[in-house]
Design an enzyme around this catalytic site. Structure first.
Site, short mmCIF file in Angstrom:
data_model
loop_
_atom_site.label_atom_id
_atom_site.label_comp_id
_atom_site.label_asym_id
_atom_site.label_seq_id
_atom_site.Cartn_x
_atom_site.Cartn_y
_atom_site.Cartn_z
N ASP A 20 0.65 -7.56 -10.81
CA ASP A 20 1.73 -6.74 -11.37
C ASP A 20 1.18 -5.54 -12.14
O ASP A 20 1.83 -4.50 -12.23
CB ASP A 20 2.63 -7.57 -12.30
CG ASP A 20 3.71 -8.28 -11.49
OD1 ASP A 20 4.15 -7.72 -10.48
OD2 ASP A 20 4.11 -9.40 -11.87
N THR A 22 27.79 -16.52 -9.39
CA THR A 22 27.22 -16.17 -10.70
C THR A 22 26.68 -17.40 -11.46
O THR A 22 26.03 -17.26 -12.48
CB THR A 22 28.27 -15.48 -11.60
OG1 THR A 22 29.29 -16.43 -11.89
CG2 THR A 22 28.86 -14.26 -10.95
N LYS A 23 26.99 -18.58 -10.94
CA LYS A 23 26.63 -19.79 -11.68
C LYS A 23 25.13 -19.92 -11.98
O LYS A 23 24.75 -20.25 -13.12
CB LYS A 23 27.13 -21.03 -10.91
CG LYS A 23 27.09 -22.33 -11.71
CD LYS A 23 28.09 -22.40 -12.84
CE LYS A 23 29.42 -22.96 -12.34
NZ LYS A 23 30.48 -22.78 -13.32
N CYS A 80 -16.02 -2.99 0.03
CA CYS A 80 -16.79 -4.02 -0.63
C CYS A 80 -17.41 -5.00 0.38
O CYS A 80 -18.39 -4.65 1.02
CB CYS A 80 -15.92 -4.71 -1.68
SG CYS A 80 -16.91 -5.48 -2.96
N HIS A 107 -13.67 -0.60 -4.89
CA HIS A 107 -12.30 -0.79 -4.39
C HIS A 107 -11.45 0.44 -4.69
O HIS A 107 -10.77 0.48 -5.72
CB HIS A 107 -11.67 -2.02 -5.05
CG HIS A 107 -12.26 -3.31 -4.60
ND1 HIS A 107 -11.76 -4.03 -3.54
CD2 HIS A 107 -13.33 -4.00 -5.05
CE1 HIS A 107 -12.49 -5.12 -3.36
NE2 HIS A 107 -13.45 -5.13 -4.27
N GLU A 137 -8.74 1.28 -3.52
CA GLU A 137 -7.29 1.02 -3.46
C GLU A 137 -6.67 0.87 -4.85
O GLU A 137 -5.48 1.14 -5.02
CB GLU A 137 -6.99 -0.22 -2.60
CG GLU A 137 -7.46 -1.58 -3.14
CD GLU A 137 -8.88 -1.94 -2.73
OE1 GLU A 137 -9.69 -1.03 -2.50
OE2 GLU A 137 -9.18 -3.15 -2.67
N1 GLN Z 1 -18.32 -11.35 -1.85
C1 GLN Z 1 -18.87 -10.05 -2.02
C2 GLN Z 1 -19.62 -9.90 -3.33
O1 GLN Z 1 -19.44 -10.68 -4.23
C3 GLN Z 1 -17.82 -8.99 -1.90
C4 GLN Z 1 -16.78 -9.04 -2.97
C5 GLN Z 1 -15.58 -8.18 -2.67
O2 GLN Z 1 -15.33 -7.84 -1.53
N2 GLN Z 1 -14.82 -7.83 -3.69
O3 GLN Z 1 -20.38 -8.98 -3.49
#
Ligand code: GLN
Length: 537
Positions: free
Chosen positions: A71, A187-188, A380, A513, A515
């Protein structure tokens, strides 16, 4: 002093409390107020870092290296405010703090109890690390009635008593189901959920009713009457076609204005919904589309790659194309089926991951992307798999592997033994699995004139990490001679951060990462570039 808004959920889980909190935060911020959004999770894990994505969905990572609930990703994406370690707490973290203190003798002979010690610690969390925020929105995970949630609800009740009603607001989100057989909205369940909340001393000030269709005024009146909430504070939220519509929909339902009214304040400036309207239009109306394969272990669970799915869609928004996510379970990707499964995709992505299962399928898919010159992004674990593929098939190191997966392999990927963070040396040798990876934002410097350099238009970048293993830098020259270049390195030149292929239109692996830093209103350059490459493939 900050105003505190507590968001609880009732009837069922997965009602979208996170999205509701994030949308409200956007509306308040857009109208000139400083906002912070945080989450309290009632489970006993200290953080979700050690949980399988099947249990909990994605683990979201903050700049300052916390492994948190997904979240927090919604909050960041909607408010563009970077979340911090101090924005997520769990029962496990609270208890482990308390037990540590108890062992040190901090409680001086007292019996340590849920009330007041646990509730005090929760109240501390709510108030900590707040400076000049106008609003702190606190989402409470789980559903009212869960045993685990009780101390949190008790704590927010006490908090409101102490700080005063003029500074605290309770929002309760519930499900208002539609029964097809009787053609009626019910609504219950909401009444029962509010009754449960009131039995612990919390009277909601605003009820948000999640429903598949608009709730007639007669039913809203009923909720108002039975739940003791003013009719204008019974707010409906009907399912939206895309999540980017949520801020618009909550604005239309006047959620922000009811909050202002409650606190007796006025907006400081006019709300700006234009960006959300624009992207909603793009997402819903794009005729062109690209198929992107995501090959991973957890593709069957929608939330397992939440930020990644979002970042790809953001890349699509930037390129005015719809991104069709073709989720492929890596276990089932047999070598002889690769062509068939991937023939319709114009981009291949291997996300982060852990453990051996499914890795051979991923490696085979990378081989296919490399040879067929299909745009490829390895994130990664995906980058680590790309290194293994290249080592085996181009450098001819047949036993090339990762020491995470096979102790007897030729380790082109190995455990990072140490790294520096803020000038401090950190050893990666801890036996604990929780919180011991290389986590959070680290700098990387980019090779001049590389593809990645052109994409980021920058010499250095900061991206979030979550890994324990790393590409073995000793083989850098061998890789580079054969056309796989290390185009991003840590500032001390020890850790490879980015790889790319010279003789390929778009083949990039990143150890971080990206993203986590993509936003719908400012898509991440790496994803925009990846989708662009896929669009022209
Ligand atoms: N398992 C891998 C590591 O620990 C890649 C981890 C991941 O993709 N976040 O380096």
């Amino acid at each position: 002093m900050a105003r505190y808004i507590f968001v609880t959920g009732g009837v069922v889980s997965s009602l979208g409390k996170g999205l509701t909190s994030a949308s409200l935060a956007y509306l308040l911020k857009s109208q000139g107020y400083k906002v912070r959004v945080r989450k309290m999770d009632p489970y006993i894990n200290v953080d979700p870092g050690t949980m399988s994505p099947f249990q909990h969905g994605e683990v979201f990572v903050t700049d300052d290296g916390a492994e948190t609930d997904l979240d927090l990703g919604h909050y960041e994406r909607f408010t563009n405010i970077s979340a911090k370690q101090t924005d997520n707490i769990t029962t496990g973290k609270i208890y482990s703090d308390i037990i540590k203190k108890e062992r040190k003798g901090y409680y001086l002979g007292k019996t340590v109890q849920v009330i007041p010690h646990v509730t005090d610690r929760i109240k501390e969390f709510i108030k900590c690390d707040i400076s000049n925020e106008d609003f702190v929105i606190c989402e409470i995970g789980g559903t009212v009635g869960d045993i685990e949630s009780l101390p949190f609800l008790e704590a927010i009740r006490q908090f409101s008593n102490e700080v005063g009603k003029s500074k605290t607001l309770f929002i309760h989100l519930t499900l208002v189901p539609f029964l097809k057989s009787s053609d009626e909205i019910k609504t219950k369940p909401t009444q029962h959920s509010v009754k449960e909340l009131r039995s612990i001393g919390i009277q909601p000030d605003i009820i948000i009713c999640r429903s598949q269709q608009s709730i007639p005024i007669s039913q809203r009146k009923k909720i108002s009457l039975f739940c003791n909430v003013e009719i204008s504070n019974v707010i409906e939220t009907v399912d939206v076609k895309t999540i980017y519509e949520a801020p618009i929909s909550f604005f239309n339902e006047k959620l922000d204005r009811q909050v202002f009214k409650y606190f007796k304040i006025k907006p400081k400036k006019k709300v700006n919904l234009l960006p959300w309207k624009k992207i909603t239009k793009t997402v819903l109306n794009s005729k062109k589309y690209v198929n992107i394969a995501i090959i991973g272990k957890y593709v069957n669970l929608k939330d397992a790659y939440k930020s990644l799915d979002e970042a790809l869609i953001h890349g699509g928004i930037q390129n005015k194309v719809k991104v069709n996510l073709v989720r492929i379970e890596s276990d089932n990707l047999k070598k002889n089926k690769i062509q068939e499964k991937l023939k319709k995709v114009s981009g291949i992505l291997i996300p982060g991951g852990f453990g051996k299962r499914g890795t051979e399928g991923k490696i085979a898919a990378i081989s296919y992307a490399r040879k067929k010159k299909i745009p490829f992004l390895g994130i990664c674990f995906g980058m680590q798999m790309a290194i293994i593929e290249f080592s085996r098939n181009v450098l001819n190191i047949k036993k090339a592997g990762s020491s995470e997966l096979d102790k007897n392999c030729f380790p082109v990927i190995g455990l990072i033994s140490e790294w520096t963070k803020n000038g401090k040396l950190i050893k990666g040798t801890s036996k604990d699995l929780g919180g011991t990876m290389r986590l959070g934002s680290y700098e990387a410097k980019l090779k001049h004139n590389s593809l990645i350099n052109k994409i980021y238009k920058s010499k250095t970048i900061n991206e979030r990490h979550r890994h324990r293993y790393e590409v073995n830098n000793n083989y850098k020259n061998q890789f580079e001679k054969k056309g796989l270049i290390f185009s991003g390195m840590s500032p001390d030149n020890k850790l490879p951060e980015i790889i790319e292929l010279k003789n390929h239109p778009w083949f990039i692996g990143v150890q971080f990462h990206p993203e986590f830093k993509s936003r719908p209103l400012s898509p991440h350059p790496l994803f925009s570039s990846f989708i662009k490459a896929a669009k022209f493939y």
